[in-house]
Design an enzyme around this catalytic site. Structure first.
Site, PDB file in Angstrom:
ATOM      1  CG  ASP A   1      11.547  32.441  18.071  1.00 49.67           C
ATOM      2  OD1 ASP A   1      12.429  32.979  18.771  1.00 49.67           O
ATOM      3  OD2 ASP A   1      11.787  31.867  16.985  1.00 49.67           O
TER       4      ASP A   1
ATOM      5  CD  GLU B   1       8.440  31.701  27.111  1.00 44.07           C
ATOM      6  OE1 GLU B   1       8.163  31.646  28.323  1.00 44.07           O
ATOM      7  OE2 GLU B   1       9.533  31.337  26.622  1.00 44.07           O
ATOM      8  CG  PHE B   2      10.684  38.166  21.495  1.00 44.37           C
ATOM      9  CD1 PHE B   2      11.653  38.804  22.255  1.00 44.37           C
ATOM     10  CD2 PHE B   2      10.265  38.772  20.322  1.00 44.37           C
ATOM     11  CE1 PHE B   2      12.190  40.028  21.850  1.00 44.37           C
ATOM     12  CE2 PHE B   2      10.777  39.979  19.913  1.00 44.37           C
ATOM     13  CZ  PHE B   2      11.747  40.622  20.679  1.00 44.37           C
TER      14      PHE B   2
ATOM     15  CB  SER C   1      37.817  56.498   2.356  1.00 44.03           C
ATOM     16  OG  SER C   1      38.755  57.410   1.829  1.00 44.03           O
ATOM     17  CG  LEU C   2      40.122  52.781   6.617  1.00 42.89           C
ATOM     18  CD1 LEU C   2      39.959  51.350   7.091  1.00 42.89           C
ATOM     19  CD2 LEU C   2      41.070  53.529   7.535  1.00 42.89           C
TER      20      LEU C   2
ATOM     21  CD  GLU D   1      38.744  47.055  14.387  1.00 35.97           C
ATOM     22  OE1 GLU D   1      37.919  47.409  13.526  1.00 35.97           O
ATOM     23  OE2 GLU D   1      39.101  47.785  15.326  1.00 35.97           O
TER      24      GLU D   1
ATOM     25  CE  LYS E   1      37.728  47.764   3.346  1.00 40.28           C
ATOM     26  NZ  LYS E   1      36.449  47.502   2.653  1.00 40.28           N
TER      27      LYS E   1
ATOM     28  CG  ASP F   1      31.909  43.645   0.840  1.00 39.18           C
ATOM     29  OD1 ASP F   1      32.001  44.875   0.659  1.00 39.18           O
ATOM     30  OD2 ASP F   1      31.827  42.835  -0.091  1.00 39.18           O
TER      31      ASP F   1
ATOM     32  CD  GLU G   1      30.856  48.558   6.411  1.00 39.76           C
ATOM     33  OE1 GLU G   1      30.997  48.609   5.179  1.00 39.76           O
ATOM     34  OE2 GLU G   1      31.443  49.330   7.172  1.00 39.76           O
TER      35      GLU G   1
ATOM     36  CE1 TYR H   1      34.137  51.093  11.098  1.00 41.39           C
ATOM     37  CE2 TYR H   1      33.017  49.040  10.546  1.00 41.39           C
ATOM     38  CZ  TYR H   1      33.382  50.332  10.222  1.00 41.39           C
ATOM     39  OH  TYR H   1      32.971  50.873   9.041  1.00 41.39           O
TER      40      TYR H   1
ATOM     41  CE  LYS I   1      38.903  45.701  -0.267  1.00 38.34           C
ATOM     42  NZ  LYS I   1      38.655  46.727  -1.289  1.00 38.34           N
TER      43      LYS I   1
ATOM     44  CB  CYS J   1      15.795  41.852 -31.131  1.00 43.63           C
ATOM     45  SG  CYS J   1      15.025  41.947 -29.500  1.00 43.63           S
TER      46      CYS J   1
ATOM     47  CB  CYS K   1      10.929  42.065 -31.383  1.00 42.83           C
ATOM     48  SG  CYS K   1      12.335  43.171 -31.693  1.00 42.83           S
TER      49      CYS K   1
ATOM     50  CB  CYS L   1      16.530  45.572 -30.059  1.00 40.18           C
ATOM     51  SG  CYS L   1      14.902  45.461 -30.864  1.00 40.18           S
TER      52      CYS L   1
ATOM     53  CB  CYS M   1      11.349  45.389 -28.630  1.00 40.64           C
ATOM     54  SG  CYS M   1      12.433  44.117 -27.949  1.00 40.64           S
TER      55      CYS M   1
END
Length: 674
Positions: A30, A32-33, A79-80, A108, A110, A112, A168, A220, A307, A401, A404, A419, A425
């Site tokens: 790290d 050196e980077f 969408s699927l 594959e 899925k 999230d 994703e 994907y 799912k 509440c 208060c 409330c 409050c």
């Protein structure tokens, strides 16, 4: 010589980024980077003529802010279809094979996260766009450039000159836990799950903030006019060679049994992954078969998402606490013995309201079942009565509440308790101020939640109008501020006086008036005075305003405390009127329109055209409407009502002709439409 050194550093840093983040096989330390990165940044600052938007230095992000522009997708992001049932999945595969014969599938994970489309021209990243509504999305290129697993320049030379790749944006569990720990320490609201955190991060106005949050990206699906592939699997293999991060979990499956085995394996193995997944996607591999199967209006017929069922865990309910929101809404929260669920440690779960608690008969000390519905927000779904302590007593919901002590009220048609003590409050007052300063409202920088609480505790701010009386010398002595921060806050408060009326209206925090509703109110009434004078009947004529919202607006302006704050804000110089609209013509003057359905333009564009040419937009079909502009898939109820009332029904083409010709559409012309 300098240019050659800059290019060499860029090549080296790109290589080591790929080795570290994609191949997980770093070749340098790290230290050196970081040394190479500092050298590159110094050279780029000294020689701006060699700037490159795809330089590895952009990975650190910028503190500059910019609103996101909307971009139309070159290829729609559909969408699927999805299912939780293996039987339904088998039926889906059976339909494909009856129509197209036996074929291979690619299975594959899925992921999230939040969907993204990346466009590459001549091997360089030129645009990153969110899914949006599938037709158009937000351009978040500057933020996506900071994601280290997104290649800024492709490897090799055999990529198409122009193509898109979809995938994703994810927030790994480690990044999510670190982010929420920081927010908890700062007293900020926690993200509910990694998906929300990823989506929220991608919409940050500062790419430097995005860079610090540790997002990841897995790709994907390729899209393009002339992709040199005959199968999906071939395209994924080539994407890997070009430097994209493609999941190693993907497999070719040649039978239902192999697909079932893949699902069964990952339903368990996913719990060991460092990022969230919520299912398996099954796609036809052969592109020719895909073309044969085609699409529905919403989804491809050659792919489906299976799912995973929501994960459940049992844990003990230690106690119930109550949160007071800025509107006074009381939300009960279950404080749980920490339990690992779907990859994150759950300590709290919302209980929503008194009715839900009574239905569950939930009591402190109970062993409860916690589930993440759709892998999102943890919720309590039941109680293990066999484990209930013998001395357990039914839970009694609070009547005053917790902040208060004011007796709670419950409005007709509302599940929550409230409330009513808005002006006294503490969490309501602080919540309204925090809402007022947020980016989508007055956008006052330097005033985070912690600073607002500090100002409140020191007696400097008791309502939003007090912000405009602040002086730098009052702020500088406070903890964690100082002169520079104080000056920045005062300057930002001053800048907020130029914020457009619709955002000021949103910032007032009127119950049920969100960002979109505030925009429609501002467009419809054009000034705060007009909103304040409007009757209930007049309010509901504005788009997105129903009876409940209209009642809340009237109640807000009936409160003397609110009127006092508005008088002070007006005196401070805030924008309480929409900017004067310069008309392109008066072709539609004196005519009112309702726009419904889908058009070649967006509905917002259609409404903008109406106003630009002197017309008026109405939300609902009534006797006062002159024209119903009817697009595809408009609701039959509106059409039927318009016909009954004799409202003229016109197409998008006829509407444009009205603008260009400046004359009304004759009633006879509309009959050709239906």
């Amino acid at each position: 010589m300098v240019r050659e050194r800059i290019e060499e550093l860029r090549r080296q840093l790109e290589l080591h980024n790929f080795k570290y983040y994609v191949e997980n096989a770093p070749e340098i330390s790290d230290f050196e980077f970081d040394a190479m990165m500092r050298e590159l940044q110094d050279l780029e600052r000294a020689h701006p003529e060699y700037a490159d938007p795809n330089s590895p230095s952009v990975r650190v992000g910028s503190d500059l802010t910019a609103e996101f522009r909307t971009v139309k997708h070159r290829y729609a992001m559909l969408s699927l279809g999805n299912t939780y049932s293996l039987d339904e999945l088998h039926e889906f595969i059976g339909r494909i094979e009856r129509e197209a014969g036996a074929t291979d599938y690619v299975c594959e994970l899925k992921f999230d996260g939040t969907a993204i489309s990346l466009t590459y021209e001549h091997g360089r990243l030129v645009r990153a766009v969110t899914r949006g509504d599938g037709v158009e999305g937000d351009d978040v290129t500057a933020n996506v450039r900071t994601v280290r697993t997104v290649p800024l320049r492709l490897r090799g030379t055999d990529w198409p000159d122009l193509f898109e790749i979809r995938g994703e944006i994810l927030m790994p569990y480690a990044s999510f836990d670190r982010l929420n720990a920081e927010r908890e320490a700062n007293g900020e609201q926690l993200f509910a799950n990694p998906r929300n955190a990823a989506a929220g991060t991608l919409k940050q106005q500062s790419s430097a903030v995005v860079a610090r949050r540790g997002l990841d990206c897995t790709l994907y699906q390729l899209a393009g006019d002339e992709l040199p592939f005959t199968s999906h699997w071939e395209s994924l293999e080539k994407a890997r060679q070009w430097g994209f991060k493609v999941s190693d979990a993907a497999r070719i499956c040649r039978s239902v049994a192999e697909i079932d085995a893949f699902i069964e394996h990952w339903d368990t193995a996913r719990r060991r992954l460092p990022f969230p997944t919520d299912g398996v996607v099954i796609k036809v591999n052969d592109f020719a078969v895909r073309r044969q199967l085609g699409f529905t209006a919403k989804a491809p017929k050659w792919a489906v998402a299976y799912k995973f069922k929501a994960e459940r865990a049992a844990t003990r309910l230690d106690s119930v606490s109550f949160q007071v929101g800025r509107t006074g809404a009381i939300t009960p929260v279950a404080n749980l013995e920490p339990v690992l669920l779907a990859g994150t440690t759950v300590r709290r779960a919302t209980l929503h309201n008194a009715e839900q608690m009574a239905q569950l008969d939930i009591r402190p000390g109970d062993t409860v079942y916690v589930e993440k519905g759709g892998e999102i927000i943890p919720k309590i779904i039941g109680v293990d009565l066999a484990q209930r302590p013998a001395d357990s007593r039914p839970f009694e919901y609070i009547t005053v509440c917790p902040e208060c002590g004011t007796p709670l009220v419950r409005y007709e048609g509302e599940a929550k308790h409230y409330c009513p003590n808005q002006s006294g409050c503490r969490p309501q007052i602080i919540g309204r101020i925090i809402h007022f300063i947020r980016r989508k409202a007055l956008d006052i920088e330097g005033l985070g939640e912690e600073t607002v609480e500090l100002l409140y505790e020191n007696g400097l701010v008791r309502d939003v109008a007090d912000l405009y009386d602040l002086r730098a010398e009052q702020l500088a002595p406070l903890p964690r501020l100082g002169e520079k921060s104080a000056d920045n806050i005062i300057r930002s408060v001053e800048r907020s006086k130029a914020v457009p009326f619709q955002r000021v209206l949103f910032g007032l925090g009127i119950r049920f008036v969100g960002e979109t509703t505030a925009k429609y109110l501002a467009e419809h009434f054009r000034s705060l005075d007009a909103v304040m004078r409007a009757t209930r009947e007049e309010l509901v004529e504005a788009d997105e305003v129903g009876g409940r919202i209209a009642d809340a607006i009237i109640e807000y302006f009936a409160e003397e405390d609110n009127l006092r704050i508005i008088r002070r804000l007006r005196a401070a110089g805030l924008q309480f009127e929409a900017e004067a609209r310069r008309l392109a013509s008066e072709a539609l003057a004196g005519r009112s329109f309702v726009v419904s359905g889908k058009f070649t333009r967006s509905r917002d564009e259609m409404k903008e055209l109406i106003e630009l040419h002197g017309g008026r937009n109405l939300a609902a079909v009534s006797g006062s409407v002159d024209y119903l502009v009817a697009g595809d898939k408009m609701g039959p109820a509106k059409l039927k009502k318009a016909e009954k009332l004799g409202v003229r029904i016109i197409s998008e083409e006829e509407f444009i002709a009205m603008i260009e010709g400046g004359g009304p559409v004759e009633k006879a012309a509309q009959q050709e439409l239906f």
